[in-house]
Design a protein around this motif. Structure first.
Motif, short mmCIF file in Angstrom:
data_model
loop_
_atom_site.label_atom_id
_atom_site.label_comp_id
_atom_site.label_asym_id
_atom_site.label_seq_id
_atom_site.Cartn_x
_atom_site.Cartn_y
_atom_site.Cartn_z
N ALA B 268 21.10 -44.45 46.87
CA ALA B 268 20.08 -44.33 47.92
C ALA B 268 20.58 -43.40 49.01
O ALA B 268 19.85 -42.52 49.49
CB ALA B 268 19.76 -45.71 48.48
N TRP B 275 14.69 -37.18 50.54
CA TRP B 275 13.60 -37.95 51.15
C TRP B 275 13.18 -37.27 52.46
O TRP B 275 11.98 -37.07 52.72
CB TRP B 275 14.06 -39.39 51.39
CG TRP B 275 12.97 -40.33 51.84
CD1 TRP B 275 11.71 -40.40 51.33
CD2 TRP B 275 13.06 -41.31 52.86
NE1 TRP B 275 11.00 -41.38 51.96
CE2 TRP B 275 11.80 -41.97 52.92
CE3 TRP B 275 14.05 -41.74 53.73
CZ2 TRP B 275 11.53 -42.99 53.82
CZ3 TRP B 275 13.78 -42.77 54.62
CH2 TRP B 275 12.53 -43.38 54.66
N ALA B 289 8.96 -42.05 49.87
CA ALA B 289 9.78 -43.21 49.46
C ALA B 289 9.65 -43.46 47.96
O ALA B 289 10.62 -43.84 47.30
CB ALA B 289 9.36 -44.44 50.25
N TRP B 292 11.85 -41.02 46.32
CA TRP B 292 13.24 -41.45 46.55
C TRP B 292 13.61 -42.58 45.57
O TRP B 292 14.66 -42.55 44.93
CB TRP B 292 13.33 -41.93 48.01
CG TRP B 292 14.68 -42.24 48.55
CD1 TRP B 292 15.82 -41.53 48.36
CD2 TRP B 292 15.02 -43.34 49.40
NE1 TRP B 292 16.86 -42.11 49.06
CE2 TRP B 292 16.39 -43.22 49.70
CE3 TRP B 292 14.30 -44.40 49.95
CZ2 TRP B 292 17.06 -44.13 50.52
CZ3 TRP B 292 14.97 -45.30 50.78
CH2 TRP B 292 16.33 -45.16 51.05
N LEU B 293 12.67 -43.55 45.46
CA LEU B 293 12.90 -44.67 44.54
C LEU B 293 13.02 -44.18 43.09
O LEU B 293 13.84 -44.67 42.32
CB LEU B 293 11.76 -45.69 44.67
CG LEU B 293 11.85 -46.90 43.75
CD1 LEU B 293 13.04 -47.78 44.12
CD2 LEU B 293 10.56 -47.72 43.80
N ILE B 296 16.53 -42.88 42.65
CA ILE B 296 17.53 -43.95 42.63
C ILE B 296 17.47 -44.67 41.28
O ILE B 296 18.50 -44.91 40.64
CB ILE B 296 17.27 -44.95 43.78
CG1 ILE B 296 17.44 -44.25 45.14
CG2 ILE B 296 18.23 -46.13 43.69
CD1 ILE B 296 16.87 -45.05 46.31
N SER B 297 16.23 -45.02 40.86
CA SER B 297 16.10 -45.79 39.61
C SER B 297 16.56 -44.96 38.41
O SER B 297 17.21 -45.48 37.50
CB SER B 297 14.65 -46.26 39.42
OG SER B 297 13.80 -45.13 39.33
N SER B 340 9.23 -46.48 38.04
CA SER B 340 10.49 -46.59 38.79
C SER B 340 10.93 -48.05 38.90
O SER B 340 12.11 -48.37 38.72
CB SER B 340 10.34 -46.01 40.19
OG SER B 340 9.96 -44.67 40.10
N LEU B 341 9.96 -48.93 39.18
CA LEU B 341 10.30 -50.36 39.29
C LEU B 341 10.79 -50.90 37.95
O LEU B 341 11.76 -51.66 37.90
CB LEU B 341 9.07 -51.16 39.77
CG LEU B 341 8.61 -50.82 41.20
CD1 LEU B 341 7.29 -51.51 41.52
CD2 LEU B 341 9.68 -51.20 42.22
N VAL B 344 14.38 -49.71 37.43
CA VAL B 344 15.36 -50.48 38.22
C VAL B 344 15.65 -51.81 37.52
O VAL B 344 16.80 -52.22 37.38
CB VAL B 344 14.86 -50.74 39.66
CG1 VAL B 344 15.78 -51.69 40.38
CG2 VAL B 344 14.76 -49.44 40.44
#
Lengths: 209, 365
Positions: B268, B275, B289, B292-293, B296-297, B340-341, B344
């Protein structure tokens, strides 16, 4: 008590270590064996650093099932410690204090005892091998652990620090801590009340006395 | 071949390409395999002409080449500082002229991928009568190699520290575990870090320049998909860092979910500048965001997957390219957030499954 059951460690289909059953009571235990006999592997298994088959338990805590509780009670200093060279000893001591839930006053006492106060705020990349070794010993003593595993702790240390280390081990032992050492240096071991001797040989660990 | 050259080849050149194989492979892939093979010549011709006819773009290219050369020099100096290479100091027994030629030759070999591409650019510049640009490129290349050779000459023949150094950032505040990872970049991989960030930001900016008549966050996300995929080298270096320098932390009482969260925090923080760039370019905070997520994921997933077996750069790259294509399609299909979720969640599951059973290839008996 630290117990090992049905331990088997293979690497690239080659048997590195096999221990059917071994129980290590409280005390100071000296692990002996020639180079490459599996002493370091045994210690790395005992502290949960590398994967293995079988079970290691410390009291009621199983290394695989209660990893955090188990590791809270055991610490390990490597023979040749490697840390990020850009961090300082202070960074690592803070990190260990936080993770092992130890009070700063104990680590400050260790810093003073091992005489690393003059350099522990500098980046580790600037340390000599002896200085790094002293830092690794300080880190191993941080936290309310039951067992402290020390792999070749006397190597690269100067004579003054060897005396400090043996005195520290004796002090901590009197407070109820237990130790497992690997060492080729018999004279240093004479100053310690050895409870038992273990031998690493033929890919296994057995009790000598 | 003289003995000096053999030594230089083995210690500097071979090691340089071994160390940077991943970075060079990634750049090579982006430059030559992302474009349809039938259009590759036309693409590069147009790209070169665009650079030659824009002073700003030319300056940017010079800047990137200079970073490459600085990275080469620092690598050579790092080799010189290793105890096993201390004998290289004996080069000082050669005449200064000979030394200069040796160092210039070494730098040229390490610089060869850039040099070949720039030679093509110079030819095109002269064909299009852009003589000033062509000569300035030639002058730049000769100048930068000479400067590098002079610097190495100074380093080897002097007991004093090198004249120019990229400053190291040291902050006195306590460093939480995620900052151990960031610390590696700002101390050991400054140039790689900078180049990765430049590439990532340029990808975002490039895609956001595409003409659309309405607000479209997917353009930024598509650009960022290229950008965070370009973080492959950083991910690989972080994994190597875990295997070598952070291995001690495996004996510490840290819960597996805490380790995963700390790794996520490191990524992050790593992707925070992008971001900011997306917001600065007019993207809504929430949409930035989401981008960004996504980054990260994506990186967490690849990182988590890498514990299945000993670290392998080829396998890692294959995973990354596969996931890149899927992510690209997901962005186009307006599924960025759920994807993305999901990533993760799967990354956390894989991390939990593989982390404890992982062992690096070079563990000691």
């Amino acid at each position: 008590m630290l117990s090992f059951q049905q331990i088997k460690k293979e690497y690239n289909n080659r048997l590195i270590l096999q221990v059917e059953e071994l129980k290590i009571d409280r005390g100071i235990h000296w692990l002996q064996g020639i180079n490459g006999s599996g002493k370091s592997t045994f210690m790395k298994i005992a502290c949960g650093m590398i994967p293995f088959e079988g079970d290691v338990t410390l009291g009621n805590f199983n290394l695989k099932k209660d990893s955090v509780s188990f590791k809270q009670r055991i610490s390990y200093a490597e023979a040749e410690p490697v840390y990020p060279e850009f961090l300082s000893g202070e960074d690592l001591i803070r990190f260990y204090n936080a993770v092992r839930k130890s009070d700063k006053k104990y680590s400050d006492a260790l810093i003073a005892r091992f005489g690393i106060g003059t350099y522990y705020k500098n980046p580790i990349g600037t340390y000599s091998s002896g200085m790094t070794k002293k830092l690794s010993l300080v880190l191993a003593f941080i936290g309310p652990t039951d067992f402290i595993l020390l792999d070749e702790p006397f190597v690269t240390l100067d004579t003054a620090t060897i005396d400090i280390l043996t005195a520290t081990i004796n002090d901590y032992h009197q407070q109820g801590r237990s130790f497992i050492f690997s060492s080729h240096q018999a004279p240093e071991m004479e100053h310690l009340p050895i409870t038992s001797r273990l031998l690493a040989e033929n890919q296994t660990i057995c009790r000598l006395s | 071949m003289p003995a000096q050259l053999k030594i230089i080849h083995k210690i500097w050149i071979q090691k340089f390409y071994e160390r940077h194989a991943v970075l060079l492979g990634m750049v090579f892939y982006v430059m030559f395999f992302l474009v349809n093979s039938s259009e590759i010549i036309g693409f590069h011709f147009n790209l070169i002409v665009a650079v030659l006819s824009s002073f700003k773009l030319l300056l940017l290219v010079f800047g990137i080449w200079a970073l490459y050369q600085i990275k080469t020099i620092f690598f050579f100096e790092e080799c010189l500082s290793l105890p096993q290479n201390a004998f290289l100091k004996k080069f000082e027994l050669l005449s200064r002229g000979n030394q200069f030629l040796f160092y210039g030759y070494s730098l040229l070999l390490a610089y060869m991928p850039v040099f070949i591409y720039s030679a093509v650019m110079v030819v095109i510049a002269f064909r299009y009568h852009l003589y000033l640009t062509g000569w300035s490129m030639l002058g730049f290349q000769v100048g930068i190699i000479s400067l590098g050779a002079w610097r190495l000459l100074h380093t080897i023949n002097s007991c004093t520290p090198s004249i120019f150094r990229i400053p190291s950032f040291r902050w006195k505040l306590p460093k939480p575990f995620p900052f151990f990872y960031i610390g590696l970049l700002v101390h050991r991989f400054k140039i790689t870090f900078l180049l990765t960030k430049i590439f990532s930001v340029l990808c975002i900016l490039g895609f956001m320049q595409l003409p659309v008549d309405h607000y479209e966050p997917r353009l930024a996300w598509l650009g960022f998909t290229f950008g965070f995929s370009g973080h492959y080298v950083i991910l690989y270096e972080w994994r190597k860092f875990e295997d070598r320098n952070l291995f001690f932390s495996r004996a510490l009482p840290l819960a597996i979910h805490s380790r995963f969260v700390m790794l996520g925090m490191a990524y992050a923080f790593l992707l925070l500048p992008e971001w900011g760039v997306m917001i600065a370019q007019g993207l809504g905070i929430e949409d930035a965001a989401v981008g960004w997520l996504m980054g990260i994921s994506f990186l967490l997933f690849i990182h988590g997957t890498s514990y299945r077996s000993a670290l392998d750069s080829e396998q890692l790259m294959q995973n990354m390219l596969g996931l890149f294509l899927i992510t690209f399609l997901m962005v186009l299909s307006q599924l960025s957030l759920p994807f993305s979720l999901l990533l993760v969640a799967v990354a956390a599951w894989r991390f939990r499954k593989n982390f404890d059973g992982y062992q690096p290839a070079d563990f000691l008996i």
